[in-house]
Design a protein around this motif. Structure first.
Motif, PDB file in Angstrom:
ATOM      1  N   LEU A  71       0.774  -1.211   0.086  1.00  0.00           N
ATOM      2  CA  LEU A  71      -0.165   0.017  -0.028  1.00  0.00           C
ATOM      3  C   LEU A  71       0.894   1.348  -0.123  1.00  0.00           C
ATOM      4  O   LEU A  71       0.379   2.116  -0.871  1.00  0.00           O
ATOM      5  CB  LEU A  71      -0.873   0.035   1.077  1.00  0.00           C
ATOM      6  CG  LEU A  71      -1.882   1.111   1.323  1.00  0.00           C
ATOM      7  CD1 LEU A  71      -2.895   1.380  -0.041  1.00  0.00           C
ATOM      8  CD2 LEU A  71      -2.840   0.962   2.435  1.00  0.00           C
ATOM      9  N   ARG A  72       1.957   1.445   0.631  1.00  0.00           N
ATOM     10  CA  ARG A  72       2.645   2.418   0.809  1.00  0.00           C
ATOM     11  C   ARG A  72       3.362   2.782  -0.411  1.00  0.00           C
ATOM     12  O   ARG A  72       3.416   4.034  -0.757  1.00  0.00           O
ATOM     13  CB  ARG A  72       3.764   2.101   1.794  1.00  0.00           C
ATOM     14  CG  ARG A  72       4.166   3.400   2.639  1.00  0.00           C
ATOM     15  CD  ARG A  72       5.615   3.094   3.536  1.00  0.00           C
ATOM     16  NE  ARG A  72       6.868   3.261   2.955  1.00  0.00           N
ATOM     17  CZ  ARG A  72       7.542   4.440   3.138  1.00  0.00           C
ATOM     18  NH1 ARG A  72       6.948   5.500   3.447  1.00  0.00           N
ATOM     19  NH2 ARG A  72       8.676   4.539   2.704  1.00  0.00           N
ATOM     20  N   ALA A  73       3.811   1.931  -1.079  1.00  0.00           N
ATOM     21  CA  ALA A  73       4.327   2.091  -2.398  1.00  0.00           C
ATOM     22  C   ALA A  73       3.333   2.415  -3.530  1.00  0.00           C
ATOM     23  O   ALA A  73       3.594   3.352  -4.402  1.00  0.00           O
ATOM     24  CB  ALA A  73       5.185   0.898  -3.058  1.00  0.00           C
ATOM     25  N   VAL A  74       2.245   1.717  -3.615  1.00  0.00           N
ATOM     26  CA  VAL A  74       1.110   1.993  -4.362  1.00  0.00           C
ATOM     27  C   VAL A  74       0.743   3.641  -4.016  1.00  0.00           C
ATOM     28  O   VAL A  74       0.631   4.430  -5.108  1.00  0.00           O
ATOM     29  CB  VAL A  74      -0.096   1.161  -3.879  1.00  0.00           C
ATOM     30  CG1 VAL A  74      -1.425   2.048  -4.725  1.00  0.00           C
ATOM     31  CG2 VAL A  74       0.162  -0.078  -4.614  1.00  0.00           C
ATOM     32  N   ARG A  75       0.755   3.978  -2.929  1.00  0.00           N
ATOM     33  CA  ARG A  75       0.305   5.435  -2.900  1.00  0.00           C
ATOM     34  C   ARG A  75       1.212   6.308  -3.257  1.00  0.00           C
ATOM     35  O   ARG A  75       1.177   7.344  -4.139  1.00  0.00           O
ATOM     36  CB  ARG A  75       0.426   5.583  -1.112  1.00  0.00           C
ATOM     37  CG  ARG A  75      -0.946   5.211  -0.466  1.00  0.00           C
ATOM     38  CD  ARG A  75      -0.974   5.241   0.971  1.00  0.00           C
ATOM     39  NE  ARG A  75      -2.450   5.047   1.463  1.00  0.00           N
ATOM     40  CZ  ARG A  75      -2.551   4.758   2.623  1.00  0.00           C
ATOM     41  NH1 ARG A  75      -1.480   4.886   3.707  1.00  0.00           N
ATOM     42  NH2 ARG A  75      -3.873   4.350   3.205  1.00  0.00           N
ATOM     43  N   ILE A  76       2.919   6.093  -2.897  1.00  0.00           N
ATOM     44  CA  ILE A  76       3.801   7.021  -3.501  1.00  0.00           C
ATOM     45  C   ILE A  76       3.657   7.029  -5.067  1.00  0.00           C
ATOM     46  O   ILE A  76       3.899   7.878  -5.838  1.00  0.00           O
ATOM     47  CB  ILE A  76       5.001   6.525  -2.965  1.00  0.00           C
ATOM     48  CG1 ILE A  76       5.165   6.522  -1.388  1.00  0.00           C
ATOM     49  CG2 ILE A  76       6.403   7.382  -3.499  1.00  0.00           C
ATOM     50  CD1 ILE A  76       6.142   6.007  -0.758  1.00  0.00           C
ATOM     51  N   LEU A  82      -8.649   7.310  -3.407  1.00  0.00           N
ATOM     52  CA  LEU A  82      -9.339   6.256  -2.759  1.00  0.00           C
ATOM     53  C   LEU A  82      -8.064   5.509  -1.910  1.00  0.00           C
ATOM     54  O   LEU A  82      -8.416   5.134  -0.748  1.00  0.00           O
ATOM     55  CB  LEU A  82      -9.701   5.352  -3.920  1.00  0.00           C
ATOM     56  CG  LEU A  82     -10.580   4.216  -3.449  1.00  0.00           C
ATOM     57  CD1 LEU A  82     -11.861   4.758  -3.158  1.00  0.00           C
ATOM     58  CD2 LEU A  82     -10.611   3.134  -4.808  1.00  0.00           C
ATOM     59  N   MET A  83      -7.020   5.256  -2.552  1.00  0.00           N
ATOM     60  CA  MET A  83      -6.108   4.451  -1.749  1.00  0.00           C
ATOM     61  C   MET A  83      -5.424   5.043  -0.703  1.00  0.00           C
ATOM     62  O   MET A  83      -5.073   4.415   0.250  1.00  0.00           O
ATOM     63  CB  MET A  83      -5.162   4.174  -2.998  1.00  0.00           C
ATOM     64  CG  MET A  83      -5.147   3.411  -4.128  1.00  0.00           C
ATOM     65  SD  MET A  83      -6.263   1.869  -3.843  1.00  0.00           S
ATOM     66  CE  MET A  83      -4.786   0.790  -3.369  1.00  0.00           C
ATOM     67  N   CYS A  84      -5.449   6.594  -0.587  1.00  0.00           N
ATOM     68  CA  CYS A  84      -4.851   7.095   0.584  1.00  0.00           C
ATOM     69  C   CYS A  84      -5.721   7.385   1.708  1.00  0.00           C
ATOM     70  O   CYS A  84      -5.574   7.544   2.878  1.00  0.00           O
ATOM     71  CB  CYS A  84      -4.369   8.619   0.143  1.00  0.00           C
ATOM     72  SG  CYS A  84      -2.851   8.452  -0.949  1.00  0.00           S
ATOM     73  N   THR A  85      -7.293   7.360   1.156  1.00  0.00           N
ATOM     74  CA  THR A  85      -8.104   7.816   2.296  1.00  0.00           C
ATOM     75  C   THR A  85      -9.279   6.658   2.864  1.00  0.00           C
ATOM     76  O   THR A  85      -9.568   6.732   3.815  1.00  0.00           O
ATOM     77  CB  THR A  85      -9.010   9.258   2.003  1.00  0.00           C
ATOM     78  OG1 THR A  85      -9.706   8.452   0.767  1.00  0.00           O
ATOM     79  CG2 THR A  85      -8.059  10.198   1.728  1.00  0.00           C
ATOM     80  N   GLN A  86      -9.404   5.575   2.056  1.00  0.00           N
ATOM     81  CA  GLN A  86     -10.385   4.852   2.293  1.00  0.00           C
ATOM     82  C   GLN A  86      -9.924   3.530   2.832  1.00  0.00           C
ATOM     83  O   GLN A  86      -8.658   3.235   2.753  1.00  0.00           O
ATOM     84  CB  GLN A  86     -11.232   4.694   1.088  1.00  0.00           C
ATOM     85  CG  GLN A  86     -11.891   5.672   0.492  1.00  0.00           C
ATOM     86  CD  GLN A  86     -12.892   6.389   1.315  1.00  0.00           C
ATOM     87  OE1 GLN A  86     -13.794   5.773   1.689  1.00  0.00           O
ATOM     88  NE2 GLN A  86     -12.861   7.610   1.612  1.00  0.00           N
ATOM     89  N   ARG A  87     -10.792   3.101   3.882  1.00  0.00           N
ATOM     90  CA  ARG A  87     -10.721   1.625   3.987  1.00  0.00           C
ATOM     91  C   ARG A  87     -10.670   0.748   2.584  1.00  0.00           C
ATOM     92  O   ARG A  87     -11.644   0.730   1.883  1.00  0.00           O
ATOM     93  CB  ARG A  87     -11.711   0.952   4.827  1.00  0.00           C
ATOM     94  CG  ARG A  87     -11.635  -0.099   5.391  1.00  0.00           C
ATOM     95  CD  ARG A  87     -11.526  -0.358   7.041  1.00  0.00           C
ATOM     96  NE  ARG A  87     -11.207  -1.744   7.468  1.00  0.00           N
ATOM     97  CZ  ARG A  87     -12.001  -2.617   7.596  1.00  0.00           C
ATOM     98  NH1 ARG A  87     -13.242  -2.542   8.071  1.00  0.00           N
ATOM     99  NH2 ARG A  87     -11.469  -4.045   7.873  1.00  0.00           N
ATOM    100  N   LEU A  88      -9.812  -0.275   2.478  1.00  0.00           N
ATOM    101  CA  LEU A  88      -9.620  -0.890   1.070  1.00  0.00           C
ATOM    102  C   LEU A  88      -9.987  -2.280   0.925  1.00  0.00           C
ATOM    103  O   LEU A  88      -9.377  -3.148   1.744  1.00  0.00           O
ATOM    104  CB  LEU A  88      -8.319  -0.582   0.741  1.00  0.00           C
ATOM    105  CG  LEU A  88      -7.876   0.870   0.319  1.00  0.00           C
ATOM    106  CD1 LEU A  88      -6.357   0.996   0.077  1.00  0.00           C
ATOM    107  CD2 LEU A  88      -8.604   1.496  -0.700  1.00  0.00           C
ATOM    108  N   GLU A  89     -11.127  -2.593  -0.013  1.00  0.00           N
ATOM    109  CA  GLU A  89     -10.972  -4.142  -0.476  1.00  0.00           C
ATOM    110  C   GLU A  89      -9.800  -4.250  -1.424  1.00  0.00           C
ATOM    111  O   GLU A  89      -9.316  -3.522  -1.919  1.00  0.00           O
ATOM    112  CB  GLU A  89     -12.332  -4.132  -1.219  1.00  0.00           C
ATOM    113  CG  GLU A  89     -13.404  -3.894  -0.509  1.00  0.00           C
ATOM    114  CD  GLU A  89     -14.584  -3.774  -1.344  1.00  0.00           C
ATOM    115  OE1 GLU A  89     -15.046  -4.901  -2.162  1.00  0.00           O
ATOM    116  OE2 GLU A  89     -15.353  -3.010  -1.579  1.00  0.00           O
TER     117      GLU A  89
END
Lengths: 210, 164
Positions: free
Chosen positions: A103-108, A168-175
């Motif tokens: 997730l961290r790498a996805v966000r960046i 979406l990826m930075c703020t929401q609970r993710l499926e």
């Protein structure tokens, strides 16, 4: 006389498939997102091809080319070729990070992709100004504006997609399926990059061939 | 030529009128035909009449090309799909083997709003090319809101999620 069908009688009781045991999503060509994106690429690729064909038809009918206008200036379009090619790096990074749920790498990576998209769109604005012809001047003006406009529509759409995905990826609970979305968004970006190469060649180099 | 076109038009009008008369008559008189008055062989005739918006309450498992004609054509039913969300099975492309599940957004006003926004954009382009730019903003908002997950929806999906 009953006309009701006897389907129920032919049904062997007890055979069931437990869908709850199936995974909730799948990466790549097993998933609907892949097919949706490929379908859109097929449609929009055809639209690009038809527009290029229209350009070539007008070119074949004209005695001088471009019609009553100097060729577009090369600088901004060429810079965008380079930036688009480089943008495949953060894009592939986002795709691979998504496929390992990092997730961290996805966000960046997504934020880097958004920045690339913003720079590309600003330079695209200068490209329109550097076409040296207005969309309503001549058939030549109309077709180059249509070509550049169609590609800009995809550039802007994928930019917006990436912005929405980043939020979406930075703020929401993710499926888990959101990682599939990131992965397929990268495929769309490859289409935006790949389609620019022939369109760039047509818009900027055909007028220089004479 | 005009006479032939007129005759054709009258014929179509009469045939549509017959259809309407037939519909009204059938609504008022006669026996309800049930789900498969033709004894047809394909799956669309196996659901209730009129069909539910989900087509099948439980998805049938098919074992033959003409499932309603052949013994064992309908082998059973799919269980385990969510009853709270629009969840369906995705199969493999060639063998149609069950592969994974997928969920779709819940029904909302946003598909309609996006259709209105697209219409407004194209009507706007009749008057100014800038409608392409400004008109795309409400479209973007509508299609994003259409899919944007609510917290409850995400929680429900996560409760039944199974990673591949």
């Amino acid at each position: 006389v009953s006309v009701r069908n006897d389907t129920a009688m032919r049904e062997a009781p007890g055979t069931t498939l437990d869908a709850a045991a199936l995974p909730s999503y799948a990466f790549g060509d097993r998933g609907l997102m892949w097919w949706g994106t490929i379908g859109m690429i097929a449609i929009e690729g055809t639209v690009f091809a038809m527009t290029i064909a229209a350009y070539l038809y007008l070119w074949s009918q004209a005695t001088v080319w471009p019609l009553g206008a100097p060729p577009p200036e090369l600088a901004f379009g060429t810079v965008n070729v380079l930036i688009l090619l480089i943008s495949m790096i953060p894009n592939e990074w986002a795709k691979r990070a998504a496929e390992r749920y990092d997730l961290r790498a996805v966000r960046i990576a997504l934020v880097v992709c958004v920045l690339f998209g913003a720079v590309l769109l600003v330079i695209r604005g200068f490209e329109f100004a550097a076409l040296n012809v207005s969309w309503d001047t001549s058939a030549y003006g109309s077709i180059v504006w249509l070509l550049l406009g169609l590609h800009t529509a995809h550039l802007a759409t994928d930019f917006y997609d990436t912005v929405v995905l980043s939020v979406l990826m930075c703020t929401q609970r993710l499926e888990g399926k959101r990682y599939v979305d990131v992965s397929e968004n990268a495929m769309y970006w490859y289409f935006v990059v790949a389609s620019w190469l022939p369109i760039y060649g047509i818009i900027y180099w055909m007028p220089r061939l004479g | 030529m005009n006479l032939v076109a007129t005759l054709g038009g009258v014929m179509i009008a009469v045939s549509v009128l017959l259809l309407v008369i037939n519909m009204v008559r059938s609504l008022r008189h006669g026996v309800a035909s049930g789900r498969d008055p033709w004894h047809a062989g394909t799956l669309e005739w196996a659901t209730e009449s009129p069909p539910a918006s989900s087509n099948f309450t439980a998805i049938p498992i098919i074992g033959a090309r003409d499932p309603l004609w052949e013994p064992g054509g309908v082998r059973g039913r799919v269980s385990g799909l969510s009853v709270e969300d629009r969840e369906l099975i995705v199969t493999t492309v060639q063998d149609a083997a069950p592969d994974h599940r997928t969920t779709f957004p819940t029904p909302s006003i946003w598909p309609f709003v996006s259709a209105v926004a697209v219409t407004a954009m194209f009507l706007g382009t009749v008057f100014t090319p800038w409608a392409l730019v400004w008109g795309s903003i409400p479209i973007a908002i509508a299609v994003t809101t259409w899919f944007w997950p609510t917290r409850e929806e995400t929680e429900r999906h996560l409760a039944i999620e199974k990673q591949p």
